[in-house]
Design an enzyme around this catalytic site. Structure first.
Site, PDB file in Angstrom:
ATOM      1  N   THR A 121       0.884  -1.181   0.000  1.00  0.00           N
ATOM      2  CA  THR A 121       0.000   0.000   0.000  1.00  0.00           C
ATOM      3  C   THR A 121       0.918   1.227   0.000  1.00  0.00           C
ATOM      4  O   THR A 121       1.085   1.874   1.036  1.00  0.00           O
ATOM      5  CB  THR A 121      -0.940   0.014   1.223  1.00  0.00           C
ATOM      6  N   THR A 125      -1.365  -2.502   5.482  1.00  0.00           N
ATOM      7  CA  THR A 125      -1.733  -1.314   6.264  1.00  0.00           C
ATOM      8  C   THR A 125      -2.635  -0.424   5.409  1.00  0.00           C
ATOM      9  O   THR A 125      -2.220   0.012   4.327  1.00  0.00           O
ATOM     10  CB  THR A 125      -0.450  -0.541   6.655  1.00  0.00           C
ATOM     11  N   LYS A 128      -3.275   0.426  13.930  1.00  0.00           N
ATOM     12  CA  LYS A 128      -1.997   0.276  13.214  1.00  0.00           C
ATOM     13  C   LYS A 128      -1.334   1.649  13.002  1.00  0.00           C
ATOM     14  O   LYS A 128      -0.139   1.829  13.233  1.00  0.00           O
ATOM     15  CB  LYS A 128      -2.250  -0.434  11.871  1.00  0.00           C
ATOM     16  N   ASN A 141       2.272   3.082  14.582  1.00  0.00           N
ATOM     17  CA  ASN A 141       3.394   3.509  13.736  1.00  0.00           C
ATOM     18  C   ASN A 141       3.710   4.985  13.937  1.00  0.00           C
ATOM     19  O   ASN A 141       4.872   5.380  13.981  1.00  0.00           O
ATOM     20  CB  ASN A 141       3.064   3.267  12.257  1.00  0.00           C
ATOM     21  N   ASN A 153      15.087  13.581  17.862  1.00  0.00           N
ATOM     22  CA  ASN A 153      15.890  14.335  16.902  1.00  0.00           C
ATOM     23  C   ASN A 153      15.883  15.821  17.251  1.00  0.00           C
ATOM     24  O   ASN A 153      16.887  16.512  17.085  1.00  0.00           O
ATOM     25  CB  ASN A 153      15.394  14.090  15.469  1.00  0.00           C
ATOM     26  N   TYR A 185      13.772   2.462  22.391  1.00  0.00           N
ATOM     27  CA  TYR A 185      13.511   2.593  20.945  1.00  0.00           C
ATOM     28  C   TYR A 185      13.505   4.059  20.499  1.00  0.00           C
ATOM     29  O   TYR A 185      12.825   4.895  21.089  1.00  0.00           O
ATOM     30  CB  TYR A 185      12.162   1.937  20.583  1.00  0.00           C
ATOM     31  N   GLY A 214      13.315   6.148   8.462  1.00  0.00           N
ATOM     32  CA  GLY A 214      13.182   5.745   7.057  1.00  0.00           C
ATOM     33  C   GLY A 214      12.460   4.427   7.036  1.00  0.00           C
ATOM     34  O   GLY A 214      11.462   4.249   7.730  1.00  0.00           O
ATOM     35  N   CYS A 236       7.938   1.652   6.117  1.00  0.00           N
ATOM     36  CA  CYS A 236       6.596   1.973   6.630  1.00  0.00           C
ATOM     37  C   CYS A 236       6.394   3.372   7.212  1.00  0.00           C
ATOM     38  O   CYS A 236       5.426   4.040   6.859  1.00  0.00           O
ATOM     39  CB  CYS A 236       6.186   0.923   7.651  1.00  0.00           C
ATOM     40  N   LYS A 257       5.895   6.498   4.727  1.00  0.00           N
ATOM     41  CA  LYS A 257       4.693   6.392   3.869  1.00  0.00           C
ATOM     42  C   LYS A 257       3.400   6.446   4.704  1.00  0.00           C
ATOM     43  O   LYS A 257       2.420   7.064   4.314  1.00  0.00           O
ATOM     44  CB  LYS A 257       4.747   5.128   2.997  1.00  0.00           C
TER      45      LYS A 257
END
Ligand SMILES: NC(=O)c1ccc[n+]([C@@H]2O[C@H](COP(=O)([O-])OP(=O)(O)OC[C@H]3O[C@@H](n4cnc5c(N)ncnc54)[C@H](O)[C@@H]3O)[C@@H](O)[C@H]2O)c1
Length: 277
Positions: free
Chosen positions: A56, A93, A179, A183, A194, A223, A232, A235, A238
């Site tokens: 997707t 997804t 989902k 993400n 960052n 994490y 990057g 997943c 996008k």
């Protein structure tokens, strides 16, 4: 994702037949001893549950559903002649409402059958990482079953019974939302650290020491805390772009999602400059 899921399910004593339009991929799987087929109607006939794991992609900020809808058409056509109840489970997804408003109508149109009565439908998102696909699939933190109806959910739950993990059953739209919420939280965390990294640089501080110390709080964890690199992979970028634009179509202003993306662009430039110097 489909390959890791299939191999994982085989290790949990499920019988799996792999189908893909990429013949090379299928040949590789066949050479490794897995069951494969190039005949979708035959796969439909043989299988109790069909799992769809096609790409997707996000194109110009919009989720591209062409792969999913093409498979839904093909599965629909194949279901027409089967004459038995089957469960179609979408694992790609997709944005909230996609299974209900796009996939089910396509399946019904091409099968001339009724969802719920003649076939079941679930949306079952996957959380594995590319790096550790099989292991992640086998050790999920939770299994999410978005179900069209109870019969569909009961059938899908059976295949996850051997996974010692929490199973959450909900409706299709909510499962799709879970989902993205997962993400995008990961993307948020990376962009946050960052930003901390850029601030530390300005102050002449070691961002690594800061991140390491902050990560020791179990509410925060390790994490994504080490700044200096954009997110990057296949997943996060996008899904962030597609979801942000989707939210804007709802006349909402997703300020945090826009900021995550801006910080990621800034750190991308910074990272490029650093790697060139
Ligand atoms: N890669 C990951 O870590 C990951 C994790 C969770 C969710 N997802 C989601 O899973 C979905 C698939 O991602 P992926 O990374 O596995 O993609 P991929 O490109 O690695 O695999 C997709 C497969 O679908 C096949 N395909 C395409 N059109 C087809 C068709 N009409 N009929 C049959 N097969 C067809 C392709 O040949 C390919 O082998 C995406 O929605 C992605 O967002 C991926």
């Amino acid at each position: 994702m489909g390959q890791a899921s299939g191999i994982g399910l085989i290790s949990k004593d499920q019988e799996i037949v792999f189908y893909d339009i990429d013949r090379k991929k299928l040949n590789r799987l066949r050479e490794q001893g897995y069951n494969t087929s190039t005949d979708l109607p035959k796969v439909d006939k043989m299988s109790e549950i069909l799992m769809i794991s096609v790409p997707t992609p996000t194109i110009q900020g919009q989720m591209n559903l062409s792969f999913v809808l093409l498979v839904a058409q093909n599965v629909g056509k194949a279901l027409e002649g089967v004459g038995e109840y089957k469960l179609v489970t979408l694992r790609s997804t997709v944005l909230p409402t996609t299974t209900r408003c796009r996939v089910i109508p396509t399946l019904m149109k091409y099968s001339k059958l009724q969802a719920g009565q003649d076939f079941g439908v679930c949306f079952n998102p996957e959380f594995l990482t590319e790096k550790n696909a099989l292991n992640d699939f086998l050790k999920p933190n939770r299994v999410i079953i978005g179900e069209f109806d109870k019969k569909s959910g009961d059938l899908l739950q059976k295949i996850y019974e051997k996974f010692k993990t929490k199973i959450i059953r909900t409706d299709l739209d909510t499962a799709e939302m879970i989902k993205y919420a997962s993400n995008l939280f990961l993307a948020t965390k990376i962009s946050y650290f960052n930003e901390i990294y850029l601030i530390c640089q300005k102050l002449g501080l070691d961002a690594n020491i800061v991140s390491k110390a902050v990560a020791l709080d179990p509410r925060i964890g390790a994490y994504g805390v080490h700044g200096g690199r954009p997110f990057g992979g296949k997943c996060l970028p996008k899904d962030l772009a597609a979801f942000t634009n989707f939210v804007k179509t709802l006349n909402l202003n997703p300020k945090l999602l826009d900021a995550i993306s801006l910080i990621n662009e800034e750190i991308q430039l910074h990272y490029k400059k650093k790697s060139m110097s």
